[in-house]
Design an enzyme around this catalytic site. Structure first.
Site, PDB file in Angstrom:
ATOM      1  N   ARG A  64     122.257  13.970  34.794  1.00  8.65           N
ATOM      2  CA  ARG A  64     121.088  14.324  34.242  1.00  8.65           C
ATOM      3  C   ARG A  64     121.273  14.247  32.862  1.00  8.65           C
ATOM      4  NH1 ARG A  64     117.157  19.851  34.518  1.00  8.65           N
ATOM      5  NH2 ARG A  64     118.157  20.008  32.643  1.00  8.65           N
TER       6      ARG A  64
ATOM      7  N   TYR B 169     113.212  21.714  26.386  1.00  7.50           N
ATOM      8  CA  TYR B 169     113.478  22.223  27.547  1.00  7.50           C
ATOM      9  C   TYR B 169     114.865  21.492  27.755  1.00  7.50           C
ATOM     10  CZ  TYR B 169     115.180  21.774  32.605  1.00  7.50           C
ATOM     11  OH  TYR B 169     115.945  21.973  33.371  1.00  7.50           O
TER      12      TYR B 169
ATOM     13  N   ASP C 195     114.758  15.280  33.791  1.00  8.19           N
ATOM     14  CA  ASP C 195     113.855  16.265  34.127  1.00  8.19           C
ATOM     15  C   ASP C 195     112.776  16.470  33.139  1.00  8.19           C
ATOM     16  OD1 ASP C 195     112.540  18.599  35.469  1.00  8.19           O
ATOM     17  OD2 ASP C 195     114.339  19.898  35.568  1.00  8.19           O
TER      18      ASP C 195
ATOM     19  N   HIS D 152     110.227  18.458  33.744  1.00  5.07           N
ATOM     20  CA  HIS D 152     110.076  19.830  33.708  1.00  5.07           C
ATOM     21  C   HIS D 152     108.632  20.114  33.548  1.00  5.07           C
ATOM     22  CE1 HIS D 152     111.534  23.997  33.563  1.00  5.07           C
ATOM     23  NE2 HIS D 152     112.502  23.567  34.358  1.00  5.07           N
TER      24      HIS D 152
ATOM     25  N   GLU E  79     112.428  13.576  37.626  1.00  6.01           N
ATOM     26  CA  GLU E  79     112.086  15.030  38.256  1.00  6.01           C
ATOM     27  C   GLU E  79     110.618  15.519  37.617  1.00  6.01           C
ATOM     28  OE1 GLU E  79     115.422  17.537  38.335  1.00  6.01           O
ATOM     29  OE2 GLU E  79     114.372  19.373  38.637  1.00  6.01           O
TER      30      GLU E  79
ATOM     31  N   GLU F 115     111.502  22.110  43.393  1.00  8.30           N
ATOM     32  CA  GLU F 115     112.312  23.283  42.924  1.00  8.30           C
ATOM     33  C   GLU F 115     111.494  24.321  43.053  1.00  8.30           C
ATOM     34  OE1 GLU F 115     114.160  22.041  39.194  1.00  8.30           O
ATOM     35  OE2 GLU F 115     113.219  23.716  38.264  1.00  8.30           O
TER      36      GLU F 115
ATOM     37  N   ARG G 179     113.368  18.546  46.367  1.00 10.40           N
ATOM     38  CA  ARG G 179     114.278  19.512  45.911  1.00 10.40           C
ATOM     39  C   ARG G 179     114.204  20.765  46.222  1.00 10.40           C
ATOM     40  NH1 ARG G 179     117.134  18.932  42.070  1.00 10.40           N
ATOM     41  NH2 ARG G 179     116.442  20.481  40.500  1.00 10.40           N
TER      42      ARG G 179
ATOM     43  N   GLU H 115     122.278  19.080  42.867  1.00  9.17           N
ATOM     44  CA  GLU H 115     122.423  19.466  41.780  1.00  9.17           C
ATOM     45  C   GLU H 115     123.646  20.346  41.551  1.00  9.17           C
ATOM     46  OE1 GLU H 115     118.965  21.404  39.859  1.00  9.17           O
ATOM     47  OE2 GLU H 115     119.668  20.763  37.938  1.00  9.17           O
TER      48      GLU H 115
ATOM     49  N   TRP I 242     106.158  25.546  30.891  1.00  7.85           N
ATOM     50  CA  TRP I 242     107.564  25.437  30.546  1.00  7.85           C
ATOM     51  C   TRP I 242     108.339  24.427  31.360  1.00  7.85           C
ATOM     52  CZ3 TRP I 242     112.265  26.945  32.724  1.00  7.85           C
ATOM     53  CH2 TRP I 242     113.422  26.822  31.968  1.00  7.85           C
TER      54      TRP I 242
END
Ligand code: EZ4
Ligand code: CO
Length: 385
Positions: free
Chosen positions: A130, A142, A193, A195, A219, A245, A266, A322, A385
């Site tokens: 990643r 991030y 990602d 995020h 992601e 996630e 995830r 991951e 975030w």
């Protein structure tokens, strides 16, 4: 946060109960509302205990509840393995693969540094990486950290205020991956990602702009609170998508999976109700050609990693795992028998999930509260975030 359960006959199992930045809420939930119900129950009745804690609580779901249930569930599976003398993957149905493909985290303050980091991961044997890089004009974007090997996103007692600029990010992200393919070729699997920072149409643009670089996945392209956003992304791009996630139940994933709006789920053992529940999510995903890609950040303890590797070794629709390496200190507090070789992780053969807790050593590290950062746009608006 770790839960230890001991049976009357003296068999111990442990489960991870870590909910980064909200860990004391899980501790209180366990101590006050769960543990009193466990005393005297048959440790072998894993399904019934799960149903008791979920259905029986009336107030169901949510990250705190589902993390607490997961801790109990994983500890009970660990106990079952020890009583049977079998590693967890054999209890689940046995081996489907030899090793578990993992991805590591390469990050840099700029594209140059991120590419060098990807090179470093390749030299360690990784086949999937990643990649994240700094965004011009954005302080603390991030995923970019000074700590190269054991990145911990919860850095301060009160949330660190970070900034975000979507236009600058949408500009640099495709340039990062253009450079990574030029430097490292086409064989490597690359992941990224976002995020939760983008709106659906911005996410669709990014997914389309990244298509030439053949990502393994993009992601959390947009917050999945409203799954409809993913329809818009799908309409514009064939970049594979991963989400989940922060999910804690099959009901969070249902529409995304059923509508084939994502490619990888995830949701992971510690935050989605343990092995008993994640197995249902994985089976449901399999019916829709969605594969697993469990969250495996450093704030999920080695107990979750150990349990996840057994699950990944068994689950038929496995995608990737991951793997952010834990610090050496964390690894020492949680002795384990999984190991990394040639880009894959291998679970061990010891009974249960194969991860233990060195309680004496753990005492040397007093609790120091930390919360995750928050993000604001340039004009000060609160953002994801
Ligand atoms: O931000 O685990 O894909 N991994 C991630 C993680 C999460 C942290 C939150 O505690 O998004 O780095
Ligand atoms: Co993520």
């Amino acid at each position: 946060m770790t839960l230890k359960i001991e049976t009357r006959s003296g068999v111990c199992g442990i489960g991870d109960a870590t909910l980064n930045g909200r860990e004391l809420a899980v501790a209180a939930y366990l101590e006050q509302h769960v543990v009193p119900n466990l005393i005297g129950r048959d440790a072998g009745r894993i399904e019934d205990t799960w149903q008791f804690l979920y259905r029986g609580a009336y107030w169901r779901r949510g990250p705190v509840t589902m993390t607490a249930i997961a801790a109990v569930d994983v500890a009970l599976w660990d106990i079952l393995g020890k009583m049977a003398g079998l590693p967890l993957y054999r209890l689940l149905g046995g081996r489907s693969r030899e090793g578990v493909l993992v991805y590591g985290h390469a990050n840099g303050r700029d594209i140059e540094e991120a590419s060098a980091e990807v090179g470093r991961y390749l030299s360690m044997g990784y086949r999937a990486v990643r990649a994240q890089c700094g965004v011009p004009g954005v302080k603390k974007p991030y995923g970019v950290s000074r700590l190269k090997d054991a990145y911990e996103p919860a850095e301060s007692e009160l949330p660190l205020e970070t900034e975000w600029s979507t236009p600058a990010y949408l500009d640099i992200a495709p340039k990062l991956f253009e450079r990574l393919r030029a430097d490292h070729g086409r064989a490597l699997e690359l992941l990224h990602d976002a995020h939760h920072r983008l709106t659906p149409v911005e996410a669709a643009r990014l997914a389309r702009d990244l298509e030439p670089y053949r990502l393994f996945w993009l992601e959390d392209a947009t917050p999945a609170d409203n799954p409809d956003g993913f329809e818009l992304i799908r309409r514009h791009s064939v970049t594979p998508l991963a989400v989940g996630e922060v999910f804690n139940s099959i009901w969070d994933c249902k529409r995304l999976i059923e509508g084939r709006l994502i490619d990888f789920i995830r949701s992971t053992i510690v935050h989605a109700g343990g092995i008993t529940h994640v197995r249902r999510i994985a089976d449901f995903a399999a019916m829709h050609q969605v594969r697993t890609g469990f969250h495996g950040a450093t704030d999920l303890s080695p107990v979750t990693m150990g349990a996840a590797l057994h699950f990944d070794t068994w689950v038929p629709n496995f995608g990737i795992q991951e793997y952010m390496r834990h610090s050496q200190q964390t690894d020492e507090v949680f002795p384990h028998d999984y190991l990394f070789r040639d880009g894959r992780l291998y679970c061990g053969e010891s009974p249960g999930h194969g991860v233990t807790l060195d309680e004496k050593l753990a005492e040397r590290f007093p609790y120091s509260p930390k919360q995750l950062p928050v993000a604001r746009l340039e004009d000060g608006s609160m953002w994801d975030w």
